[in-house]
Design an enzyme around this catalytic site. Structure first.
Site, PDB file in Angstrom:
ATOM      1  N   ARG A   9       0.821  -1.212   0.000  1.00  0.00           N
ATOM      2  CA  ARG A   9       0.000   0.000   0.000  1.00  0.00           C
ATOM      3  C   ARG A   9       0.858   1.267   0.000  1.00  0.00           C
ATOM      4  O   ARG A   9       0.413   2.321  -0.451  1.00  0.00           O
ATOM      5  CB  ARG A   9      -0.960  -0.009   1.191  1.00  0.00           C
ATOM      6  CG  ARG A   9      -0.282  -0.251   2.534  1.00  0.00           C
ATOM      7  CD  ARG A   9      -1.277  -0.464   3.661  1.00  0.00           C
ATOM      8  NE  ARG A   9      -0.616  -0.954   4.859  1.00  0.00           N
ATOM      9  CZ  ARG A   9      -1.038  -0.715   6.083  1.00  0.00           C
ATOM     10  NH1 ARG A   9      -2.113   0.021   6.280  1.00  0.00           N
ATOM     11  NH2 ARG A   9      -0.419  -1.208   7.117  1.00  0.00           N
ATOM     12  N   SER A  36      -5.344   3.614   6.332  1.00  0.00           N
ATOM     13  CA  SER A  36      -4.998   2.226   6.027  1.00  0.00           C
ATOM     14  C   SER A  36      -4.600   2.038   4.574  1.00  0.00           C
ATOM     15  O   SER A  36      -3.767   1.185   4.256  1.00  0.00           O
ATOM     16  CB  SER A  36      -6.175   1.307   6.356  1.00  0.00           C
ATOM     17  OG  SER A  36      -6.448   1.298   7.737  1.00  0.00           O
ATOM     18  N   GLU A  57     -19.405   1.947   0.066  1.00  0.00           N
ATOM     19  CA  GLU A  57     -18.608   1.544  -1.079  1.00  0.00           C
ATOM     20  C   GLU A  57     -19.366   1.663  -2.400  1.00  0.00           C
ATOM     21  O   GLU A  57     -18.787   2.051  -3.428  1.00  0.00           O
ATOM     22  CB  GLU A  57     -18.109   0.110  -0.885  1.00  0.00           C
ATOM     23  CG  GLU A  57     -17.122  -0.058   0.248  1.00  0.00           C
ATOM     24  CD  GLU A  57     -17.743  -0.159   1.632  1.00  0.00           C
ATOM     25  OE1 GLU A  57     -17.001  -0.141   2.634  1.00  0.00           O
ATOM     26  OE2 GLU A  57     -18.996  -0.244   1.707  1.00  0.00           O
ATOM     27  N   HIS A 108      -5.668  -4.438   1.533  1.00  0.00           N
ATOM     28  CA  HIS A 108      -5.884  -5.455   2.570  1.00  0.00           C
ATOM     29  C   HIS A 108      -6.447  -6.739   1.971  1.00  0.00           C
ATOM     30  O   HIS A 108      -7.333  -7.390   2.542  1.00  0.00           O
ATOM     31  CB  HIS A 108      -6.823  -4.926   3.668  1.00  0.00           C
ATOM     32  CG  HIS A 108      -6.223  -3.850   4.517  1.00  0.00           C
ATOM     33  ND1 HIS A 108      -5.553  -2.773   3.977  1.00  0.00           N
ATOM     34  CD2 HIS A 108      -6.197  -3.677   5.862  1.00  0.00           C
ATOM     35  CE1 HIS A 108      -5.129  -1.979   4.946  1.00  0.00           C
ATOM     36  NE2 HIS A 108      -5.494  -2.506   6.095  1.00  0.00           N
ATOM     37  N   ARG A 166      -1.975  -5.966   3.127  1.00  0.00           N
ATOM     38  CA  ARG A 166      -1.660  -5.015   4.196  1.00  0.00           C
ATOM     39  C   ARG A 166      -0.252  -5.203   4.738  1.00  0.00           C
ATOM     40  O   ARG A 166       0.449  -4.240   5.032  1.00  0.00           O
ATOM     41  CB  ARG A 166      -2.656  -5.161   5.354  1.00  0.00           C
ATOM     42  CG  ARG A 166      -2.383  -4.173   6.486  1.00  0.00           C
ATOM     43  CD  ARG A 166      -3.388  -4.310   7.621  1.00  0.00           C
ATOM     44  NE  ARG A 166      -3.252  -5.570   8.343  1.00  0.00           N
ATOM     45  CZ  ARG A 166      -4.025  -5.939   9.345  1.00  0.00           C
ATOM     46  NH1 ARG A 166      -5.023  -5.149   9.723  1.00  0.00           N
ATOM     47  NH2 ARG A 166      -3.852  -7.094   9.952  1.00  0.00           N
TER      48      ARG A 166
END
Length: 314
Positions: A9, A36, A57, A108, A166
């Site tokens: 990421r 994140s 979403e 993730h 992640r």
């Protein structure tokens, strides 16, 4: 050899910063997980290029579609399981059916999310995305390749999906490693078998090759970072070269890289094929390394699959 351990990421965030600096059309959307996904790097430096849709979403994908219709290049970003799953109808009907220039980034991904457990471990997303007409599907192997992949999808027209995990993973590529959408990278040459891998499993495949080499077995390792469009020419060449194939991915055994390679081989170049993947199971909460071992996603499992594939050669 020691590798730098960097989350993929981070590569996504670095690419977005480069795009924001150079392309006025880029817009970054997030579903309330900016820290994140590293989209907070855009939020903090280029707030006019960032929009937090909240935990919604479907709305995020619909809004991204609107930006695309207005001539922008939107990057819709959230956890992979919610992007590919919860927003699938909007991705299918609004984005893909209309061939809109929306870029979807699923963070993730895979079982290595770890303690978040089965609800957050996206193991079906590649299957869900690659079945859609007009969609490109990319699964980079490390942070540097994630950066390159993000820049690459920004440069092409049409729907694209990138998935990345992640956890920090070894950086096995470098600045000079080529990256072209739809063109696989052969990282190691060997005549006894070939492993087509992507994501975190590329490193595992390279480690498996070391173990096998010590036994006198030499395998080719191919980074199949683009699942769709699949590099069929590379598959054909490697099947002709080795006669035994293994696929390795952090995904369900059904519908992902293994399925794509199997479909191609069935039509063009049949050969013994083994698949290293999650075997039709949901995950569970645990430490990432423990889960990778339990669900059969380590170098040792690739070694066993290679041995089996070679034993099936006629």
């Amino acid at each position: 050899m020691a590798y730098d351990m960097v989350p993929m990421r981070d590569g996504y965030g670095k690419a977005l910063l480069k795009l924001a600096e150079t392309n006025d059309k880029v817009m970054v959307l997030d579903a309330d997980v900016a820290k994140s996904t590293r989209t907070n790097w855009i939020r903090d430096k280029y707030p006019e290029k960032f929009l937090d849709i909240g935990i919604s979403e479907q709305d995020m994908v619909g809004t991204a579609a609107g930006f695309a219709l207005a001539g922008m290049i939107p990057f819709a970003t959230t956890y992979c399981v919610f992007l590919a799953g919860r927003a699938w109808d909007q991705i299918r009907t609004t984005v893909c059916y209309n061939k809109l220039n929306v870029k979807l980034a699923g963070a993730h991904a895979g079982i290595s999310v770890g303690p978040d457990g089965a609800t957050h471990q996206s193991l079906e997303d590649v299957a869900l995305m690659r079945v859609l007409p007009n969609m490109r599907v990319v699964v980079p192997c490390d942070a540097l390749e994630t950066e390159k992949a993000t820049l690459a999808v920004a440069a092409v027209e049409g729907p694209c999906f990138i998935r990345f995990g992640r956890e920090a993973v070894p950086t096995i590529t470098d600045e000079n490693t080529p990256f072209t959408l739809g063109v696989a990278n052969v990282l190691r040459e060997g005549d006894d078998a070939v492993v087509f891998a992507n994501g975190a499993m590329v490193y595992e495949a390279l480690e498996a090759a070391k173990t096998l080499s010590a036994e006198g077995v030499e395998i080719s390792v191919v980074n199949m970072h683009t699942v769709k469009p699949l590099d069929g020419d590379c598959v054909s060449k490697m099947v002709a070269k080795t006669g035994a194939v293994v696929t390795a991915e952090e995904h369900q055994v059904t519908g992902g890289l293994g399925g794509a390679v199997a479909e191609y081989m069935a039509l063009h170049c049949p050969a013994p094929l083994e698949m290293v993947a999650v075997q039709d199971s949901f995950g569970e909460s645990g430490k990432p390394a423990e889960l990778m071992e339990k669900y059969g996603l380590t170098a040792g499992h690739i070694v066993a699959a290679v041995r089996k594939a070679i034993s099936r050669k006629k």
